[in-house]
Design a protein around this motif. Structure first.
Motif, PDB file in Angstrom:
ATOM      1  N   HIS A  39       0.815  -1.220   0.000  1.00  0.00           N
ATOM      2  CA  HIS A  39       0.000   0.000   0.000  1.00  0.00           C
ATOM      3  C   HIS A  39       0.846   1.267   0.000  1.00  0.00           C
ATOM      4  CE1 HIS A  39      -3.708  -2.190   0.363  1.00  0.00           C
ATOM      5  NE2 HIS A  39      -3.152  -2.924   1.297  1.00  0.00           N
ATOM      6  N   ASP A  72      -0.833   4.888   0.744  1.00  0.00           N
ATOM      7  CA  ASP A  72      -2.183   5.028   0.196  1.00  0.00           C
ATOM      8  C   ASP A  72      -3.169   5.618   1.200  1.00  0.00           C
ATOM      9  OD1 ASP A  72      -1.281   3.908  -2.175  1.00  0.00           O
ATOM     10  OD2 ASP A  72      -2.031   1.900  -1.700  1.00  0.00           O
ATOM     11  N   LYS A 142      -5.593   4.344  -3.948  1.00  0.00           N
ATOM     12  CA  LYS A 142      -4.170   4.445  -4.234  1.00  0.00           C
ATOM     13  C   LYS A 142      -3.758   5.918  -4.243  1.00  0.00           C
ATOM     14  CE  LYS A 142      -0.419   2.525  -6.254  1.00  0.00           C
ATOM     15  NZ  LYS A 142       0.464   2.016  -5.249  1.00  0.00           N
TER      16      LYS A 142
END
Length: 159
Positions: A39, A72, A142
């Motif tokens: 992430h 993220d 994202k």
């Protein structure tokens, strides 16, 4: 010889006061393990210092992000507190302007509030993250390198 015996007699009771291995001791001075690039972009290390259980209702993790790393958008089911130990980073909540966070700063993010936090473009950052419960982090979107770069330019102009 008499002195040695006297010293031994005096020191013998102190043996009962030595540390025992019945404690779980962690250290925030340890960098931690390299985090998988799931992430974020860049380099990061995580050190889970304390995990929530029946006695303690919160987690404490140390995170280190190298300069120019992204994290993220995400949220937590409880409030999260970040305590910046070293360096400089960025923090932003959904719908608000991003800010620079630096060594000594403490910031609270309310539960279920989407946010992101990571290193700045030119500086690594290390922080303690304190958050409650056993629910995992919910990753929501994202954070692109392009958006991160635009935040960096915007915050650089504000300095």
């Amino acid at each position: 010889m008499k002195k040695v015996v006297v010293v031994l007699i005096l020191l013998l009771p102190l043996l009962g006061f030595t540390q025992t291995p019945n404690y779980t001791i962690t250290s925030f001075l340890v960098q931690g393990n390299k985090a998988p690039n799931t992430h974020y972009l860049g380099e990061a290390w995580l050190n889970p210092l304390l995990q929530a259980d029946n006695d303690v209702q919160y987690n404490i993790s140390k995170a280190t992000f190298r300069a120019n790393s992204t994290l993220d958008w995400h949220k937590h089911s409880t409030a999260q507190v970040l305590i910046v130990l070293e360096g400089e980073g960025y923090y932003q909540e959904r719908g608000k302007e991003p800010v620079i966070i630096k060594k000594g700063d403490v910031i609270k993010c309310n539960k279920d509030r989407e946010h992101w936090h990571t290193s700045s473009k030119k500086h690594s950052v290390t922080y303690l993250a304190i958050y409650g419960g056993t629910q995992p982090t919910t990753w929501t979107e994202k954070l692109t390198q392009e958006y991160y770069d635009s935040v960096s330019i915007k915050l650089k102009m504000r300095k």
